[in-house]
Motif scaffolding. Sequence first.
Motif, mmCIF file in Angstrom:
data_model
loop_
_atom_site.group_PDB
_atom_site.id
_atom_site.type_symbol
_atom_site.label_atom_id
_atom_site.label_comp_id
_atom_site.label_asym_id
_atom_site.label_seq_id
_atom_site.Cartn_x
_atom_site.Cartn_y
_atom_site.Cartn_z
ATOM 1 N N ASP A 282 41.367 38.614 27.799
ATOM 2 C CA ASP A 282 40.269 37.836 27.452
ATOM 3 C C ASP A 282 39.378 37.328 28.510
ATOM 4 O O ASP A 282 39.664 36.116 29.086
ATOM 5 C CB ASP A 282 41.098 36.699 26.631
ATOM 6 C CG ASP A 282 39.957 35.712 26.100
ATOM 7 O OD1 ASP A 282 38.694 36.201 25.815
ATOM 8 O OD2 ASP A 282 40.444 34.437 25.458
ATOM 9 N N ASN A 284 36.301 36.480 28.841
ATOM 10 C CA ASN A 284 35.380 35.325 28.472
ATOM 11 C C ASN A 284 36.074 34.180 27.820
ATOM 12 O O ASN A 284 35.434 32.907 27.795
ATOM 13 C CB ASN A 284 34.165 35.817 27.460
ATOM 14 C CG ASN A 284 34.638 36.267 26.066
ATOM 15 O OD1 ASN A 284 35.736 36.002 25.866
ATOM 16 N ND2 ASN A 284 33.769 36.897 25.310
ATOM 17 N N ASP A 286 37.556 33.116 25.080
ATOM 18 C CA ASP A 286 37.303 33.018 23.680
ATOM 19 C C ASP A 286 38.346 33.027 22.589
ATOM 20 O O ASP A 286 38.397 32.724 21.580
ATOM 21 C CB ASP A 286 36.026 33.629 23.064
ATOM 22 C CG ASP A 286 36.310 35.027 22.846
ATOM 23 O OD1 ASP A 286 37.320 35.495 23.453
ATOM 24 O OD2 ASP A 286 35.311 35.665 22.402
ATOM 25 N N GLY A 292 33.226 41.603 23.666
ATOM 26 C CA GLY A 292 32.657 40.484 24.706
ATOM 27 C C GLY A 292 33.287 40.744 25.918
ATOM 28 O O GLY A 292 32.689 40.498 26.997
ATOM 29 N N ASP A 293 34.428 40.882 25.945
ATOM 30 C CA ASP A 293 35.272 40.917 27.259
ATOM 31 C C ASP A 293 34.928 42.187 28.087
ATOM 32 O O ASP A 293 34.798 42.259 29.278
ATOM 33 C CB ASP A 293 36.779 41.021 27.155
ATOM 34 C CG ASP A 293 37.106 39.819 26.061
ATOM 35 O OD1 ASP A 293 36.858 38.572 26.681
ATOM 36 O OD2 ASP A 293 37.645 39.799 25.037
ATOM 37 N N ALA A 296 31.613 41.660 29.602
ATOM 38 C CA ALA A 296 31.846 40.826 30.753
ATOM 39 C C ALA A 296 32.386 41.524 31.997
ATOM 40 O O ALA A 296 31.961 41.516 33.232
ATOM 41 C CB ALA A 296 32.825 39.749 30.579
ATOM 42 N N ASN A 311 33.067 38.602 39.231
ATOM 43 C CA ASN A 311 33.647 37.686 38.243
ATOM 44 C C ASN A 311 35.178 37.694 38.356
ATOM 45 O O ASN A 311 35.624 38.936 38.184
ATOM 46 C CB ASN A 311 33.145 37.888 36.803
ATOM 47 C CG ASN A 311 33.797 37.269 35.715
ATOM 48 O OD1 ASN A 311 34.658 36.361 35.870
ATOM 49 N ND2 ASN A 311 33.372 37.427 34.642
ATOM 50 N N GLN A 313 37.354 36.549 36.697
ATOM 51 C CA GLN A 313 38.331 36.933 35.404
ATOM 52 C C GLN A 313 38.252 38.479 34.913
ATOM 53 O O GLN A 313 39.018 38.764 34.242
ATOM 54 C CB GLN A 313 37.525 36.110 34.352
ATOM 55 C CG GLN A 313 37.560 34.326 34.563
ATOM 56 C CD GLN A 313 39.181 34.175 34.970
ATOM 57 O OE1 GLN A 313 39.922 34.570 34.249
ATOM 58 N NE2 GLN A 313 39.233 33.370 35.983
#
Length: 338
Positions: A282, A284, A286, A292-293, A296, A311, A313
């Motif tokens: 995960d 991002n 959320d 979405g991940d 990213a 980033n 993450q």
Amino acid sequence: MRGKIRTPLVTAMILFVTLSLTLTTLFAQTSPSGTTLYVDPPSIEDPTILPGDSIVVKIMIDAVVNMKNCEFNLTFNPNVLSVRQVTKQLVQGQYPNTNVDVDDVVGYVWVNLTYTNAVTINTNTALMEIKFFVKGYGTSPLHFESSAIKDNAGTPIPHETQDGFVRIFVRNIAIQDVSVLYHETYVGRVIPINVTVLNDGDIPESFSVSLFYNSTLIATQNVIDLLPKENTTLTFNWDTNTVPPSLDLYVIRAEASILPNEANIADNTLEDGTVKLKIVGDVNGDGIVDIGDLTAWDAAYLSQPGDPNWNEQADLNYDGYVDKADATIILEHYHETL
């Protein structure tokens, strides 16, 4: 014939003894007295004594001849002590006429003692008892600022004084800092957390420090004989394998055990740091692993620390580089949700 010889001999011996006693008495009266005016006990340093308690000292005298009057001014630290009671003591069957002046703002107790009959003291004898109220922490000399001892004729008697000393120990442990290395990461990661603790007291202390996330204990470590005014940093390694991931932040709190008679327990605890613990993949944060991940991850692809698109993450395997291995981890957890 023998009787006539013995009589002058006996007479000579009597004269010799009489002369010896006379010289001894004269020497005792004219030689230095060795008189000492002192505080007893000379030192009070007890870690169990706290503000609000009382302590008692006595003003003592030793080896004085023909003392008619004794006067002294004893000073003290008014931030630490105040005078609660001054009590004259019975000396050779008589209580002296007494004048006392106490100033708890400036910090002194002045005493004048006059005896009806002059006293000769050969052993340690108490003249006064002073009860102090302990107002605060710190140190206080009990200092003879001035003193005078006089005989029946008003002649000063040479003497020395010996001061006293009081220390009211501060015992206090304070958590100074809680430093969390990772504030957002994935469940299963070991998170180093540094806790800095200070011995803000006056004596070496041994105690324990416990670390919590929210109300759950992470671990406890012991500190042994930490010196006064020194600090030490403990490193806790929080293994999050069994910690539920959450959209809410976990609050990190450190607590030092409370010492006996500790001055301030408010600084034994410090909340300083939060951690967001996510499900793996995960990126991002959320609460669901989805496109979405991957988006990213793609934005950070081929980056490393210091790059503009770095980033942390997106580096799911923590190797300092965002690559296909990280995307594989995302796909392994695809569609997982809280």
